[in-house]
Enzyme design. Structure first.
Site, short mmCIF file in Angstrom:
data_model
loop_
_atom_site.label_atom_id
_atom_site.label_comp_id
_atom_site.label_asym_id
_atom_site.label_seq_id
_atom_site.Cartn_x
_atom_site.Cartn_y
_atom_site.Cartn_z
CB ILE A 110 -0.96 0.01 1.21
CG1 ILE A 110 -1.93 -1.18 1.14
CG2 ILE A 110 -1.73 1.32 1.26
CD1 ILE A 110 -2.85 -1.29 2.34
CB SER A 118 7.07 2.84 1.84
OG SER A 118 8.26 2.89 2.59
N GLY A 119 6.70 4.80 4.38
CA GLY A 119 6.98 6.11 4.94
C GLY A 119 8.19 6.08 5.84
CB THR A 120 9.42 8.57 8.30
OG1 THR A 120 9.27 9.64 7.36
CG2 THR A 120 10.68 8.79 9.12
CE1 TYR A 121 9.66 7.71 13.25
CE2 TYR A 121 7.85 8.85 12.18
CZ TYR A 121 8.97 8.88 12.98
OH TYR A 121 9.40 10.06 13.52
NE ARG A 171 8.77 -2.11 2.75
CZ ARG A 171 9.16 -1.55 1.60
NH1 ARG A 171 9.82 -0.40 1.61
NH2 ARG A 171 8.90 -2.12 0.45
CB VAL A 172 1.00 0.13 5.15
CG1 VAL A 172 -0.39 -0.44 5.43
CG2 VAL A 172 1.42 1.06 6.29
CE LYS A 184 3.43 2.26 11.25
NZ LYS A 184 2.90 3.45 11.93
CG ASP A 208 0.70 13.44 11.71
OD1 ASP A 208 0.70 14.53 11.10
OD2 ASP A 208 1.25 12.42 11.27
#
EC number: 2.7.11.22
Length: 466
Positions: free
Chosen positions: A38, A40-43, A45-46, A114, A216
């Site tokens: 789905i 990916s980000g700083t913290y 992956r989903v 996640k 956030d």
């Protein structure tokens, strides 16, 4: 085991439990089938995943030593009767307050998994334990249960990796905004917009009633299920605020909170002590974005310098002043005590106009809708409307009110499902997909998210916070 007089022993019940738990534990790829990637980000992956059927093997009880099996065994007529039915699953019935983990999921249920990323020093991956953000997210998701919060199913620890398994949602506010701005090229129906905002405020009110700040809130973090239920996600920056753990208060743990376009003015001005009003400002920004299909305060973020000092976000403050006009001490008496107030004065001048009213009425003719937006954009956080009072606002009673279970009720619009890609080149552990289907990463918080299609080959993307 404890020794008793005469040489006997007493079986430790926790020892039996741990032995049984360890025998029954299954890895993430033996429990779920990964359908695709789905975002990916700083913290982290989903991934989108579906629950696999349980293995057809001997029961965990028979795999234990005979003494343990005897201690765990019960006559058939003494076995507890099932207390769950399929309809009582909160993933099927969001009205239920029961925790999702209270009963085993059934085969075919879809989830979002996640995986937290390990720390990286140069080109070397290190495993230094879970981050503060990750620990906070797990703790709060385990404790908080509400119809308008994403439900945590389970947490899996395997091979130095941590996986959080959440209920799956097909849509999010960003996707809905993109659909209307790029595909339909029409505004969101007023009744749908009111329901989206009402359910969002219900979730925010629940968080604030339990002394939790989200910190956030933004369209990419507000999900919507296919049944039309809004779900607040990503509690990585959330924290309790009624008893700050550090002497420096909330500022001591996280000096930068809230994505820049949704950041309240007290945060921009360096407030070290702040309240739930920062979330309400973000809700106001989301409301304006749902209305206009673009961010209302789209400033450029100033990055930290080499000394790691926090810069004053002049451009973002300027974007706010362009819409609301410059702030004056009469509007916000406490502004003179803000750490960055002198910097704010020195970096002007700012625009003197206040075009919020014409901006709003060019997009909506509801005077009540404008009133609630003005109260969310109150400069003084002490005067800003609360989530509780916002839910009682007359705007939500217009055109039949919002007393429906689905935000999509009465709408003929069919929103596209969430994009899922075949991707495995960034994570060998989750790489269960064929190499020939490998692709790039999907944007999770970008206005360039394509609006349709289930399995696609995406273009390059900017990193988002997951």
């Amino acid at each position: 085991m404890a020794t008793i007089p005469g040489g006997g022993t007493i079986m430790d019940p926790m020892h039996l439990y741990r032995a049984r738990r360890d025998k029954e534990r299954r890895g993430v790829l033996k429990t779920y089938k990964i359908l695709g990637f789905i975002s990916s980000g700083t913290y982290g992956r989903v991934y989108k995943a579906v629950l696999l059927p349980p293995p057809k093997t001997a029961s965990a009880k028979s795999a234990l030593p005979s003494s343990t099996r005897a201690a765990l065994s019960l006559p058939k007529d003494k076995l507890p009767s099932p207390s769950f039915t399929e309809d009582s699953d909160p993933l099927n019935n969001p009205e239920m307050c029961m925790r999702p983990g209270d009963r085993p999921a059934k085969r075919g249920d879809v989830f979002a998994i996640k995986k937290f990323k390990p720390d990286k020093e140069g080109d070397v991956l290190t495993y230094a334990g879970i981050s503060q953000s990750g620990a906070r997210e797990i703790m709060l998701n385990r404790e908080l249960h509400h119809r308008n919060l994403v439900s945590l199913r389970e947490v899996i620890l395997e091979d130095k990796s941590i996986y959080m398994v959440f209920e799956y949602a097909e849509h999010d506010f960003l996707q809905i905004i993109h659909y209307h701005s790029q595909t339909a090229r029409a505004s969101i129906p007023p009744s749908t917009l009111r329901r989206l905002l009402h359910q969002l405020l219900c979730g925010v009110h629940f968080l604030h009633s339990n002394f939790v700040l989200h910190r956030d809130l933004k369209p990419a973090n507000i999900l919507v299920t296919s049944q039309g239920v809004v779900k607040i996600g990503d509690l990585g920056l959330a924290r309790l605020w009624h008893k700050p753990l550090a002497q420096q208060g909330l500022y001591g743990g996280d000096k930068v909170v809230v994505t820049i376009w949704y950041r309240a003015p007290e945060l921009i001005l360096g407030a070290k002590h702040y309240t739930a009003a920062v979330d309400i400002w973000a809700v106001g920004c989301i409301y304006a974005e749902l209305l206009s299909l673009r961010p209302i305060f789209k400033g450029d973020e100033a990055k930290m310098d080499g000394k790691k000092s926090l810069p004053f976000q002049r451009d973002q403050m300027g974007k706010i002043c362009e819409v609301l006009g410059p702030v004056k001490p009469e509007q916000w008496p406490g502004i003179v005590h803000m750490p960055e107030y002198r910097t704010y004065q020195a970096t002007g001048p700012y625009p003197h106009s206040n075009p919020l009213a014409p901006w709003y009425h060019a997009r909506s003719n509801s005077s009540e809708g404008y009133d609630i937006l003005v109260k969310m954009f109150e400069w003084d956080p002490a005067r800003r409307i609360t989530a509780r009072d916002a839910l009682r606002h007359p705007w939500f009673q217009e055109e039949g009110g919002v007393d429906t279970k689905s935000v999509f009720e009465g709408s003929s619009i069919t929103y596209p499902t969430r994009r899922v890609t075949h991707e495995d080149n960034g994570d060998a552990k989750m790489g269960s997909l064929p190499q020939s289907m490998a692709g790039g990463r999907l944007p999770s918080s970008s206005n360039f998210r394509p609006a349709s299609g289930n399995i696609v080959q995406p273009a390059a993307r900017k990193k988002a916070r997951i």
